[in-house]
Motif scaffolding. Structure first.
Motif, mmCIF file in Angstrom:
data_model
loop_
_atom_site.group_PDB
_atom_site.id
_atom_site.type_symbol
_atom_site.label_atom_id
_atom_site.label_comp_id
_atom_site.label_asym_id
_atom_site.label_seq_id
_atom_site.Cartn_x
_atom_site.Cartn_y
_atom_site.Cartn_z
ATOM 1 N N SER A 29 0.854 -1.174 0.000
ATOM 2 C CA SER A 29 0.000 0.000 0.000
ATOM 3 C C SER A 29 0.892 1.226 0.000
ATOM 4 N N SER A 30 0.317 2.376 -0.281
ATOM 5 C CA SER A 30 1.094 3.611 -0.236
ATOM 6 C C SER A 30 1.524 3.893 1.202
ATOM 7 N N ALA A 31 2.476 4.774 1.350
ATOM 8 C CA ALA A 31 3.016 5.091 2.675
ATOM 9 C C ALA A 31 1.937 5.607 3.624
ATOM 10 N N ASP A 32 0.932 6.261 3.078
ATOM 11 C CA ASP A 32 -0.146 6.783 3.920
ATOM 12 C C ASP A 32 -1.412 5.926 3.824
ATOM 13 N N GLY A 33 -1.260 4.673 3.433
ATOM 14 C CA GLY A 33 -2.398 3.766 3.268
ATOM 15 C C GLY A 33 -3.170 3.553 4.556
ATOM 16 N N GLN A 34 -4.439 3.304 4.415
ATOM 17 C CA GLN A 34 -5.338 3.093 5.558
ATOM 18 C C GLN A 34 -6.268 1.923 5.259
ATOM 19 N N SER A 35 -5.709 0.819 4.756
ATOM 20 C CA SER A 35 -6.555 -0.280 4.298
ATOM 21 C C SER A 35 -6.409 -1.575 5.095
ATOM 22 N N HIS A 36 -5.291 -1.764 5.787
ATOM 23 C CA HIS A 36 -5.018 -2.997 6.526
ATOM 24 C C HIS A 36 -4.674 -2.662 7.979
ATOM 25 N N PHE A 37 -5.434 -3.246 8.907
ATOM 26 C CA PHE A 37 -5.197 -2.957 10.316
ATOM 27 C C PHE A 37 -5.193 -4.237 11.138
ATOM 28 N N LYS A 38 -4.553 -4.143 12.276
ATOM 29 C CA LYS A 38 -4.547 -5.205 13.282
ATOM 30 C C LYS A 38 -5.114 -4.592 14.555
ATOM 31 N N ALA A 39 -6.071 -5.284 15.165
ATOM 32 C CA ALA A 39 -6.675 -4.786 16.399
ATOM 33 C C ALA A 39 -6.495 -5.820 17.501
ATOM 34 N N ILE A 40 -5.961 -5.363 18.623
ATOM 35 C CA ILE A 40 -5.822 -6.179 19.821
ATOM 36 C C ILE A 40 -6.788 -5.580 20.835
ATOM 37 N N ILE A 41 -7.785 -6.372 21.210
ATOM 38 C CA ILE A 41 -8.844 -5.879 22.084
ATOM 39 C C ILE A 41 -8.953 -6.787 23.301
ATOM 40 N N VAL A 42 -8.839 -6.193 24.483
ATOM 41 C CA VAL A 42 -9.010 -6.926 25.732
ATOM 42 C C VAL A 42 -10.226 -6.336 26.426
ATOM 43 N N SER A 43 -11.256 -7.178 26.589
ATOM 44 C CA SER A 43 -12.502 -6.679 27.164
ATOM 45 C C SER A 43 -13.188 -7.750 27.993
ATOM 46 N N GLU A 44 -13.769 -7.319 29.096
ATOM 47 C CA GLU A 44 -14.572 -8.224 29.922
ATOM 48 C C GLU A 44 -15.808 -8.703 29.163
ATOM 49 N N GLN A 45 -16.229 -7.955 28.160
ATOM 50 C CA GLN A 45 -17.398 -8.345 27.373
ATOM 51 C C GLN A 45 -17.175 -9.646 26.605
ATOM 52 N N PHE A 46 -15.929 -10.059 26.459
ATOM 53 C CA PHE A 46 -15.632 -11.302 25.736
ATOM 54 C C PHE A 46 -15.733 -12.534 26.641
ATOM 55 N N ASP A 47 -15.920 -12.330 27.941
ATOM 56 C CA ASP A 47 -16.072 -13.461 28.861
ATOM 57 C C ASP A 47 -17.238 -14.344 28.404
ATOM 58 N N GLY A 48 -16.987 -15.643 28.315
ATOM 59 C CA GLY A 48 -18.025 -16.590 27.939
ATOM 60 C C GLY A 48 -18.309 -16.664 26.451
ATOM 61 N N GLN A 49 -17.597 -15.881 25.647
ATOM 62 C CA GLN A 49 -17.807 -15.906 24.200
ATOM 63 C C GLN A 49 -16.714 -16.712 23.510
ATOM 64 N N ARG A 50 -17.121 -17.444 22.495
ATOM 65 C CA ARG A 50 -16.150 -18.132 21.657
ATOM 66 C C ARG A 50 -15.509 -17.124 20.714
ATOM 67 N N LEU A 51 -14.398 -17.510 20.138
ATOM 68 C CA LEU A 51 -13.657 -16.624 19.245
ATOM 69 C C LEU A 51 -14.537 -16.099 18.111
ATOM 70 N N LEU A 52 -15.317 -16.962 17.504
ATOM 71 C CA LEU A 52 -16.177 -16.555 16.401
ATOM 72 C C LEU A 52 -17.184 -15.493 16.842
ATOM 73 N N GLN A 53 -17.744 -15.638 18.032
ATOM 74 C CA GLN A 53 -18.686 -14.646 18.550
ATOM 75 C C GLN A 53 -18.003 -13.299 18.750
ATOM 76 N N ARG A 54 -16.798 -13.328 19.250
ATOM 77 C CA ARG A 54 -16.042 -12.091 19.472
ATOM 78 C C ARG A 54 -15.781 -11.381 18.150
ATOM 79 N N HIS A 55 -15.325 -12.144 17.171
ATOM 80 C CA HIS A 55 -14.995 -11.554 15.873
ATOM 81 C C HIS A 55 -16.241 -11.025 15.177
ATOM 82 N N ARG A 56 -17.334 -11.737 15.286
ATOM 83 C CA ARG A 56 -18.589 -11.253 14.701
ATOM 84 C C ARG A 56 -19.019 -9.949 15.348
ATOM 85 N N ALA A 57 -18.851 -9.845 16.649
ATOM 86 C CA ALA A 57 -19.218 -8.617 17.360
ATOM 87 C C ALA A 57 -18.380 -7.434 16.868
ATOM 88 N N VAL A 58 -17.082 -7.646 16.703
ATOM 89 C CA VAL A 58 -16.198 -6.579 16.211
ATOM 90 C C VAL A 58 -16.572 -6.223 14.779
#
Length: 100
Positions: A29-58
């Motif tokens: 991408s160009s130097a100022d590209g805004q198309s690919h991101f990585k998100a690291i999210i730590v939240s109590e809201q993910f308690d009891g959720q499977r990975l797929l549920q978490r990703h769907r929520a995001v």
């Protein structure tokens, strides 16, 4: 784009830890590209959720961005206890071998 992602994730998940990293430069991408991101999210809201549920929520929170110019979003979602067990943090993203 990064600020929008951070704001929406903060509002939706009240994370105890949030990192939004622009990785567009790793994807021909160009130097100022805004198309690919990585998100690291730590939240109590993910308690009891499977990975797929978490990703769907995001993905639901970021639906407009994903439908527009956000091409890729690597998600690493953790509960606070899961994150506490991670001595090295989230996995590193691989280098992209493709391109446009």
């Amino acid at each position: 784009m990064q600020n929008i992602i951070e704001q929406k994730l903060t509002q939706a998940f009240a994370p105890s830890h949030l990192e939004v990293i622009n990785e567009s430069h790793m994807h021909r991408s160009s130097a100022d590209g805004q198309s690919h991101f990585k998100a690291i999210i730590v939240s109590e809201q993910f308690d009891g959720q499977r990975l797929l549920q978490r990703h769907r929520a995001v993905n639901t929170v970021l639906a407009d961005e994903l439908a527009a110019s956000l091409h890729a979003l690597a998600l690493h979602t953790y509960t606070p206890s899961e994150w506490a067990q991670k001595s090295e943090g989230a996995p590193r993203s691989p280098s992209c071998t493709g391109g446009h």
